[in-house]
Every structure is written in structure tokens, then in C-alpha cells.
Design an enzyme around this catalytic site. Structure first.
Site, PDB file in Angstrom:
ATOM      1  CB  SER A 154       6.609   0.216  49.745  1.00  0.00           C
ATOM      2  OG  SER A 154       7.377   0.069  48.586  1.00  0.00           O
ATOM      3  NE  ARG A 224       1.703   4.949  39.105  1.00  0.00           N
ATOM      4  CZ  ARG A 224       1.918   4.927  40.403  1.00  0.00           C
ATOM      5  NH1 ARG A 224       3.145   4.782  40.866  1.00  0.00           N
ATOM      6  NH2 ARG A 224       0.926   5.069  41.264  1.00  0.00           N
ATOM      7  CG  ASP A 319       4.980  -7.483  48.183  1.00  0.00           C
ATOM      8  OD1 ASP A 319       5.515  -7.348  47.066  1.00  0.00           O
ATOM      9  OD2 ASP A 319       5.104  -6.656  49.103  1.00  0.00           O
ATOM     10  CG  HIS A 352       4.611  -3.754  46.787  1.00  0.00           C
ATOM     11  ND1 HIS A 352       5.229  -4.088  47.972  1.00  0.00           N
ATOM     12  CD2 HIS A 352       4.918  -2.443  46.567  1.00  0.00           C
ATOM     13  CE1 HIS A 352       5.887  -3.046  48.445  1.00  0.00           C
ATOM     14  NE2 HIS A 352       5.705  -2.031  47.619  1.00  0.00           N
ATOM     15  CG  ASP A 353      -0.618  -1.547  44.614  1.00  0.00           C
ATOM     16  OD1 ASP A 353       0.399  -0.939  44.991  1.00  0.00           O
ATOM     17  OD2 ASP A 353      -1.177  -1.315  43.527  1.00  0.00           O
TER      18      ASP A 353
END
Length: 375
Positions: A154, A224, A319, A352-353
Site C-alpha cells: 500500500s 477508521r 483489492d 486490500h488487507d
């Protein structure tokens, strides 16, 4: 406690740079400190050093645990250690907290040596280029002339790319994971919504909340929660939460009904308990500003002309924040410059994680590439 395949107990270190540093945005730091950790040993030729760059909310604590906090594994502990893909029996691994961070490096919570007060909102804007420059000072301090590799996911991948541009003679390999040559308009929009949540929090006080003993908790929670929605894929959300009700029935109120709501609130509360709001603002702006092709009128091929490093570019099928298409832009520009580049698109449902997870295919790709790096 077993430390099999772990770097074991680790401790943060501190690098102090006493000379002024001019920043790309026009700001100036009279001096700065960087918090960092190291794993493995630097070989006699000083040719086996690997820099790990962290993402938005990451830190220098990449692997191992702290002696006084058993439940404190580094954020990439599944990847870094003896016998792991980034093997500390081969490499000397360095993790560093970015300038402007809130884990020990000089940032908004630090004292300004010129005023004797906390920087707060007066901390200058920092960029990916500034982070790489400060990391180069750390490399000098450690006696590392050339990195065997710089690796990151990222925002960390953007730093690895910038290393190959700013110091092409000091880096031999780049591993850019779930990254991109710049942010899309949609990504910038997500970052702006998150920043507005913080900036409009009544406890923000123009960024000087710490001097009042306050934390803009509501803004951080919302920022968040927004971030987590973009880090996960739709498939993973449905698999983990679906439309499950937390209490077995509907409340017909604005309290928590669905498990996904509970998860997001928990993540928001946890994050607001340890992360600094000004740091969040700085990091997201650095993400927005990164665009190496800007100086070449948007021509990424021309921008990548100075690069000498070899690349491994890795993306993940689900992602959507840093999609595989964005990684392929990197690959195309590198190939046009006749650079050595390997590309892998990993089928993973975690969004994405995925770059943080212990996915067998993903780790085997990294292992194969890193094992072939000649020292």
C-alpha cells in the site's frame, strides 16, 4: 513461550538526526528522530539489508514481540523471521516509523525544540519523498550504502517505488505490494471524507487538542470506520458478517443491529485509543500527493527512466482500493524502460488487507523472489 520461526523478543531503537531538514512542501524541521527496529544481522559486505516500509497506520514494529507485552506481535510477523519469506537468516531487516508518525518518530505529538511546545497542528506537511530522504539518513547511520531490497504494501509500496527514483544507486530490488503509481480520484475522495470527520470534530481544536488534554475520538472513529470499509472486499464482508443480527432481532433504533456495524464500531474505538489524529491527516495527505509522473506531465514511462532496480509487483484480485489494474500500470512503465520486473496477481478474497495476511500463494511468490536475490 516458543519462538520457533520468530525473531523473538525485540526492542525499538532511536536514530537522532541533529541537522535541519528541508521538506518538499516548504516546511523545515530543525532536527528529527526516527524510531526503528532491526532483525537478523548485517553481513560483512553490508549487502543484505532490507528496508520494510509501513502503510498508513503501521509502525516500525514489523516482527517479534516486546518483552513486557506478550500479545504484541509485529504487524508483518507472518512474513519476517527465520525461514519465513523475508528470511532473517539471510537478510538484515529494518523497520522504521515514518516521520510525522505517532510511534516514536518525530511527529505532531513531539516537542518542537525551537519553541519548547508540542508541534500539534504546526508540524509541517510531509510527503513520501520526505520519508525516503529521512530513511536515507538512517541508512547512512547504519552504514548501509545500498539496500538489497525495499519492500512495502500500500503506502509502503509507494515508498519503495520512491526509493528507486530518489536514490536509484542505493537500491537493487523493489517489492511493491498492493500499491499504485498514484491515488485515483475515488481514493482521494475517501481520504478527504476521513479527514473531514477529524477536522470537524468539536474536540479537534485546530489540531491543538493534545495541549488541552483532549482527543478527537469521534472523528478518528469515523475515519477508521471509513477506512475499514475500503480495506475489505464485498465478498469478505458477506462471508464474515452477511446480514447477521447481533442480538437476534431488530432494535428499531440507531443502536447496533447488524454484526458489521458492531465490527466497524469496535475497530473505530480501538483505533481512536492509540492513533494520533494529526498523524492520520498527514499520512493521508502524503498518500494523495504521491505522483511521480506529475513532473513528466503524467507520463509514467518518462518518470521511471531513472530507475535501475529490479521489481516484484504484486496485486490481489479483490483489492478495489489498489486494484490489479493500477499495479499493471507500474509493470508496463517498468517494461517500457527495460527494467527487470516480475508480476503476480494473487487470487484472494480479503481485499486490500490481503497484503497483511498469511496467504500461501502470496507468501510463496515473495519467498521465491527474495530467495533469488544475490547478496
Amino acid at each position: 513461550m516458543s519462538f520457533d520461526n520468530s525473531v523473538g523478543i525485540v526492542a525499538p531503537q532511536r536514530f537522532c538526526h541533529d541537522a535541519p531538514m528541508l521538506l518538499k512542501g516548504g516546511g523545515r524541521l530543525p532536527a528529527f528522530e526516527l524510531a526503528f527496529e532491526t532483525y537478523g544481522a548485517l553481513n560483512a559486505a553490508r549487502s543484505n539489508a532490507v528496508l520494510v516500509c509501513h502503510a498508513l497506520s503501521g509502525s516500525h514494529h514489523v516482527a517479534g514481540i516486546y518483552a513486557d507485552t506478550p500479545d504484541s506481535e509485529g504487524w508483518w510477523d507472518n512474513l519476517v523471521g527465520p525461514g519465513k519469506p523475508l528470511d532473517t537468516e539471510k537478510f538484515f531487516v529494518v523497520g522504521v516509523n515514518n516521520l510525522g508518525g505517532c510511534y516514536g518518530s518525530t511527529g505532531p505529538l513531539s516537542q518542537n525544540p525551537e519553541s519548547g511546545k508540542r508541534y500539534g497542528a504546526d508540524f509541517p506537511m510531509v510527503t513520501v519523498e520526505d520519508w525516503v530522504l529521512s530513511q536515507s539518513r538512517l541508512a547512512d547511520h547504519l552504514g548501509i550504502d545500498t539496500w538489497a531490497a525495499v519492500i512495502g504494501g500500500s503506502l509502503g509500496g509507494m515508498q519503495a517505488i520512491e526509493w528507486s527514483l530518489q536514490f536509484p544507486e542505493r537500491i537493487r530490488h523493489v517489492v511493491a505490494i498492493a500499491s499504485a503509481p498514484n491515488l485515483s480520484a475515488q481514493n482521494i475522495a475517501f481520504n478527504e471524507v476521513a479527514r473531514q470527520a477529524i477536522l470537524t470534530d468539536p474536540d479537534f481544536h485546530g489540531g491543538h487538542y493534545a495541549s488541552r488534554g483532549l482527543v478527537p475520538t469521534r472523528g478518528l472513529r469515523l475515519a477508521r470506520m471509513m477506512g475499514h470499509i475500503t480495506y475489505l472486499s464485498d465478498d469478505q464482508m458477506n462471508e464474515k458478517f452477511g446480514r447477521q443480527l447481533r442480538g437476534g432481532g431488530l432494535n428499531f433504533s440507531y443502536d447496533i443491529d447488524f454484526e458489521i456495524e458492531s465490527y466497524l464500531r469496535h475497530q473505530g474505538d480501538k483505533f481512536a485509543g492509540f492513533f494520533d489524529a494529526n498523524t492520520y491527516l498527514l499520512m493521508t495527505k502524503a498518500l494523495d500527493y504521491f505522483d511521480p509522473a506529475r513532473v513528466c506531465c503524467g507520463d509514467l514511462v518518462a518518470a521511471f527512466a531513472p530507475i535501475r532496480a529490479s521489481f516484484l509487483v504484486t496485486s490481489f484480485s479483490t483489492d478495489w482500493r489498489f486494484s490489479p489494474a493500477r499495479s499493471r500500470e507500474l509493470v508496463f512503465a517498468l517494461m517500457q524502460n527495460r527494467r527487470h520486473v516480475a508480476y503476480a496477481e494473487i487470487d484472494c478474497d480479503a481485499g486490500h488487507d490481503s497484503f497483511l495476511l498469511d496467504n500461501a500463494h502470496y507468501h510463496s511468490v515473495l519467498r521465491a523472489y527474495l530467495e533469488n536475490i544475490k547478496l
